[in-house]
Design an enzyme around this catalytic site. Structure first.
Site, PDB file in Angstrom:
ATOM      1  CG  ASN A  32      27.051  42.586  45.605  1.00 23.54           C
ATOM      2  OD1 ASN A  32      27.764  42.977  46.533  1.00 23.54           O
ATOM      3  ND2 ASN A  32      27.248  41.428  44.990  1.00 23.54           N
ATOM      4  CD1 TRP A  33      27.197  49.548  46.454  1.00 22.54           C
ATOM      5  CD2 TRP A  33      27.809  50.118  48.544  1.00 22.54           C
ATOM      6  NE1 TRP A  33      26.476  50.647  46.817  1.00 22.54           N
ATOM      7  CE2 TRP A  33      26.824  51.030  48.095  1.00 22.54           C
ATOM      8  CE3 TRP A  33      28.338  50.276  49.822  1.00 22.54           C
ATOM      9  CZ2 TRP A  33      26.364  52.079  48.880  1.00 22.54           C
ATOM     10  CZ3 TRP A  33      27.876  51.323  50.609  1.00 22.54           C
ATOM     11  CH2 TRP A  33      26.904  52.217  50.139  1.00 22.54           C
ATOM     12  CE  LYS A  34      29.458  42.254  42.210  1.00 16.11           C
ATOM     13  NZ  LYS A  34      29.660  41.690  40.885  1.00 16.11           N
ATOM     14  CG  HIS A  84      27.730  37.152  44.177  1.00 14.67           C
ATOM     15  ND1 HIS A  84      28.726  37.062  43.235  1.00 14.67           N
ATOM     16  CD2 HIS A  84      26.942  38.192  43.792  1.00 14.67           C
ATOM     17  CE1 HIS A  84      28.547  38.015  42.321  1.00 14.67           C
ATOM     18  NE2 HIS A  84      27.466  38.714  42.640  1.00 14.67           N
ATOM     19  CD  GLU A  87      23.776  38.493  40.850  1.00 15.18           C
ATOM     20  OE1 GLU A  87      23.603  39.709  40.732  1.00 15.18           O
ATOM     21  OE2 GLU A  87      24.750  37.998  41.447  1.00 15.18           O
ATOM     22  CD  GLU A 146      31.562  38.904  42.017  1.00 10.83           C
ATOM     23  OE1 GLU A 146      31.532  39.482  43.117  1.00 10.83           O
ATOM     24  OE2 GLU A 146      31.152  39.425  40.958  1.00 10.83           O
ATOM     25  CB  SER A 173      25.499  43.714  32.540  1.00  9.49           C
ATOM     26  OG  SER A 173      26.802  43.186  32.660  1.00  9.49           O
ATOM     27  N   GLY A 188      29.238  41.779  35.386  1.00 10.54           N
ATOM     28  CA  GLY A 188      30.406  42.633  35.147  1.00 10.54           C
ATOM     29  C   GLY A 188      30.915  42.591  33.716  1.00 10.54           C
ATOM     30  N   GLY A 241      25.330  45.420  40.562  1.00 15.55           N
ATOM     31  CA  GLY A 241      26.737  45.542  40.958  1.00 15.55           C
ATOM     32  C   GLY A 241      27.286  46.892  40.549  1.00 15.55           C
ATOM     33  N   GLY A 242      28.033  46.922  39.452  1.00 15.97           N
ATOM     34  CA  GLY A 242      28.746  48.114  38.997  1.00 15.97           C
ATOM     35  C   GLY A 242      27.911  49.388  39.011  1.00 15.97           C
TER      36      GLY A 242
HETATM   37  P1  13P Z   1      27.153  43.834  37.681  1.00 10.61           P
HETATM   38  O1  13P Z   1      25.884  44.618  37.837  1.00 10.61           O
HETATM   39  O2  13P Z   1      28.392  44.662  37.873  1.00 10.61           O
HETATM   40  O3  13P Z   1      27.158  43.021  36.427  1.00 10.61           O
HETATM   41  O4  13P Z   1      27.205  42.784  38.899  1.00 10.61           O
HETATM   42  C1  13P Z   1      26.084  42.025  39.159  1.00 10.61           C
HETATM   43  C2  13P Z   1      26.276  41.347  40.444  1.00 10.61           C
HETATM   44  O5  13P Z   1      27.147  40.513  40.594  1.00 10.61           O
HETATM   45  C3  13P Z   1      25.408  41.729  41.564  1.00 10.61           C
HETATM   46  O6  13P Z   1      25.520  40.837  42.617  1.00 10.61           O
END
Ligand code: 13P
Length: 253
Positions: free
Chosen positions: A9-11, A94, A166, A96, A212, A172, A233-234
């Site tokens: 997930n590149w956001k 998600h 999640e 977010e 994470s 994050g 994510g990250g």
């Molecule tokens: P991180 O891997 O940066 O914690 O993000 C997870 C995420 O929100 C994937 O959708």
């Protein structure tokens, strides 16, 4: 079919050039039996769809979709639009989007239905906040998110879905759920879906962990029997790290 996959997930990150560079590195480095989905920013989906031609283990996801099919919704994107680009997956719910865009289970249920109507597989996210976990409400929260978001689906729809657990406190933050904590919730989710739809249907559904994930902790998470893969994510923004994470779920043969 195997339930295993790894989703990036590149956001709201990367340029189009960075995106292509990252995909190329991944495609060059992971084994042919890997199954990788990249949730790219909406603006890149069309050019990336062309770019992944011939890269058989790479698939694309949108990060969001509108719950209506068409109409006066400036700036939004519908399921038929994604389908017309040949996009196979879409992240829904998600945290977010639940937090910053106030998306509720009722709207998410409509989004999920729109996707199925247009042949796109939803990756439905659930997870509790730290406060909810500390109050012992994790299972209640996850149950409500699944019941209200997914339990309107027919057997032949829900067996196509992907669910990502999640925990909000792990996203994050650098503080992942332990493999044991994640396994516990994943096992609970599969049992809850089994109660409503039966074992045959529930057994089809890939359950991803997200929050994470790193090149260092991925293997210990993916080794757990109820964790089929990750939503990253990250660490998915760095080719070397992401490749290691994919290899943790799909070791070279
Ligand atoms: P991180 O891997 O940066 O914690 O993000 C997870 C995420 O929100 C994937 O959708």
């Amino acid at each position: 079919m195997s339930r295993k996959l790894v989703v990036a997930n590149w956001k709201m990150n990367l340029t189009l050039e960075d995106s292509k560079d990252l995909i190329q590195k991944v495609a060059n480095s992971v084994s042919f039996h890997a199954y990788v989905v990249i949730a790219a920013p909406a603006a890149y989906l069309h050019p990336l769809k062309d770019f992944i031609v011939g890269k058989k283990n790479i698939h694309l996801a949108a990060q969001n979709v509108h719950h209506e099919e068409f109409g006066a919704f400036t700036g939004e994107l519908s399921a038929p639009m994604l389908a017309s680009l040949g996009i196979e997956y879409c992240i829904i719910g998600h945290s977010e989007r639940r937090i910053h865009f106030k998306e509720k289970n009722e709207i998410l249920a409509q989004k999920v239905s729109q996707l199925f109507k247009h042949g796109i597989c939803p990756i439905y996210c659930v997870g509790e906040t730290l406060e909810q976990r500390e109050k012992g409400k994790t299972y209640d929260v996850v149950k409500k998110q699944i019941k209200e978001g997914l339990f309107h689906l027919k057997d032949e729809e829900i067996e196509q879905i992907i669910i990502a657990y999640e925990p909000v406190w792990a996203i994050g933050t650098g503080k992942n759920a332990t493999p044991e904590q994640a396994e516990e919730v994943h096992a609970f989710i599969r049992k809850y879906i089994t109660q409503k739809y039966g074992e045959e249907v529930a057994d089809e559904i890939p359950l991803l962990y997200g929050g994470s994930i790193t090149a260092q902790n991925a293997k210990s998470l993916f080794e757990k029997p109820s964790i089929d893969g990750g939503l990253v994510g990250g660490a998915s923004l760095n080719a070397e790290d992401f490749i290691q994470i994919i290899k943790a779920n799909f070791p070279d043969k």
